[in-house]
Design a protein around this motif. Structure first.
Motif, mmCIF file in Angstrom:
data_model
loop_
_atom_site.group_PDB
_atom_site.id
_atom_site.type_symbol
_atom_site.label_atom_id
_atom_site.label_comp_id
_atom_site.label_asym_id
_atom_site.label_seq_id
_atom_site.Cartn_x
_atom_site.Cartn_y
_atom_site.Cartn_z
ATOM 1 N N LEU A 113 130.357 74.991 -14.690
ATOM 2 C CA LEU A 113 128.702 74.995 -15.090
ATOM 3 C C LEU A 113 128.930 74.601 -16.431
ATOM 4 C CD1 LEU A 113 126.856 77.557 -12.939
ATOM 5 C CD2 LEU A 113 126.775 75.013 -12.665
ATOM 6 N N ARG A 114 127.661 74.115 -16.813
ATOM 7 C CA ARG A 114 127.381 74.239 -18.410
ATOM 8 C C ARG A 114 126.076 74.503 -18.655
ATOM 9 N NH1 ARG A 114 126.864 69.201 -22.721
ATOM 10 N NH2 ARG A 114 124.767 68.869 -21.727
ATOM 11 N N LEU A 115 125.923 75.538 -19.699
ATOM 12 C CA LEU A 115 124.590 76.246 -19.752
ATOM 13 C C LEU A 115 124.350 75.671 -21.116
ATOM 14 C CD1 LEU A 115 125.379 79.914 -18.836
ATOM 15 C CD2 LEU A 115 124.535 78.044 -17.303
ATOM 16 N N SER A 116 122.780 75.502 -21.288
ATOM 17 C CA SER A 116 122.250 75.189 -22.572
ATOM 18 C C SER A 116 121.486 76.182 -23.030
ATOM 19 C CB SER A 116 121.475 73.826 -22.281
ATOM 20 O OG SER A 116 122.653 72.651 -21.839
ATOM 21 N N CYS A 117 121.290 76.233 -24.302
ATOM 22 C CA CYS A 117 120.410 77.014 -24.968
ATOM 23 C C CYS A 117 119.682 76.086 -25.912
ATOM 24 C CB CYS A 117 120.870 78.250 -25.563
ATOM 25 S SG CYS A 117 120.017 79.426 -26.509
ATOM 26 N N THR A 118 118.570 76.114 -26.071
ATOM 27 C CA THR A 118 117.745 75.342 -27.202
ATOM 28 C C THR A 118 116.764 76.324 -27.745
ATOM 29 O OG1 THR A 118 117.737 73.298 -25.721
ATOM 30 C CG2 THR A 118 116.144 73.548 -27.388
ATOM 31 N N TYR A 149 122.852 81.914 -38.627
ATOM 32 C CA TYR A 149 124.025 82.929 -38.637
ATOM 33 C C TYR A 149 124.836 83.157 -37.461
ATOM 34 C CZ TYR A 149 126.384 87.353 -39.567
ATOM 35 O OH TYR A 149 127.415 88.219 -39.897
ATOM 36 N N THR A 150 124.197 83.423 -36.375
ATOM 37 C CA THR A 150 124.942 83.479 -35.297
ATOM 38 C C THR A 150 124.040 82.821 -33.914
ATOM 39 O OG1 THR A 150 125.943 85.683 -35.952
ATOM 40 C CG2 THR A 150 125.743 85.405 -33.489
ATOM 41 N N MET A 151 124.802 82.376 -33.088
ATOM 42 C CA MET A 151 124.217 82.062 -31.922
ATOM 43 C C MET A 151 125.228 82.666 -30.631
ATOM 44 S SD MET A 151 121.377 79.654 -31.776
ATOM 45 C CE MET A 151 121.531 79.574 -29.951
ATOM 46 N N ALA A 152 124.843 83.279 -29.589
ATOM 47 C CA ALA A 152 125.811 83.767 -28.844
ATOM 48 C C ALA A 152 125.336 83.708 -27.246
ATOM 49 C CB ALA A 152 126.084 85.159 -29.105
ATOM 50 N N TRP A 153 126.382 83.727 -26.400
ATOM 51 C CA TRP A 153 125.931 84.074 -24.855
ATOM 52 C C TRP A 153 126.549 85.416 -24.641
ATOM 53 C CZ3 TRP A 153 123.253 80.766 -22.044
ATOM 54 C CH2 TRP A 153 122.923 79.439 -22.576
ATOM 55 N N TYR A 154 125.596 86.095 -23.954
ATOM 56 C CA TYR A 154 125.941 87.269 -23.195
ATOM 57 C C TYR A 154 125.577 87.198 -21.670
ATOM 58 C CZ TYR A 154 125.740 89.844 -27.661
ATOM 59 O OH TYR A 154 125.878 90.417 -29.097
ATOM 60 N N THR A 188 120.558 73.113 -30.008
ATOM 61 C CA THR A 188 121.206 73.420 -28.817
ATOM 62 C C THR A 188 122.487 73.942 -28.904
ATOM 63 O OG1 THR A 188 119.896 71.730 -27.585
ATOM 64 C CG2 THR A 188 121.498 72.953 -26.251
ATOM 65 N N VAL A 189 122.861 74.968 -28.334
ATOM 66 C CA VAL A 189 124.088 75.693 -28.090
ATOM 67 C C VAL A 189 124.501 75.742 -26.850
ATOM 68 C CG1 VAL A 189 125.748 77.705 -28.131
ATOM 69 C CG2 VAL A 189 124.192 77.081 -30.023
#
Length: 116
Positions: free
Chosen positions: A18-23, A32-37, A76-77
């Motif tokens: 799967l590919r998750l996206s975060c916009t 500074y930081t982008m992250a997935w929890y 987007t990350v």
């Protein structure tokens, strides 16, 4: 107020991808930081992967299977998840911290279920 929106969750079989996206509503070029929890039922929220000052970092449990990447033009990350396991089942949250001293911003989460 910074908006953070995840997408891409769903049901996948073990071994699948799967590919998750975060916009975000702000530019991530110098963020500074982008992250997935993620947070599994009955467990604490845990860090999966982050990009801090441009360098990716991963939890040991996902190294070699997950890849975090970014598209600055789209603000987007992404989180590419391969070889998924049932224990990867969780709500996945995107996190953004624009600067070292700024507020933390969270998305509402997207559910990933790994099951046959």
């Amino acid at each position: 107020q910074v908006q953070v929106v995840e997408s891409g969750g769903g049901l996948v079989q073990p071994g699948g991808s799967l590919r998750l996206s975060c916009t975000t509503s702000i530019s991530i070029f110098n963020i500074y930081t982008m992250a997935w929890y993620r947070q599994a039922p009955g467990k604490q929220r845990e860090l999966v992967a982050d990009i801090t000052r441009g360098s990716p970092n991963y939890a040991d449990s996902v190294k070699g299977r997950f890849t975090i990447s970014r598209d600055n033009a789209k603000n987007t990350v992404y989180l590419q998840m391969n070889s998924l396991k049932p224990e990867d089942t969780a709500v996945y949250y995107c996190y953004a911290k624009p600067t070292l001293i700024s507020m933390d911003y969270w998305g509402k989460g997207t559910l990933v279920t790994v099951s046959s």
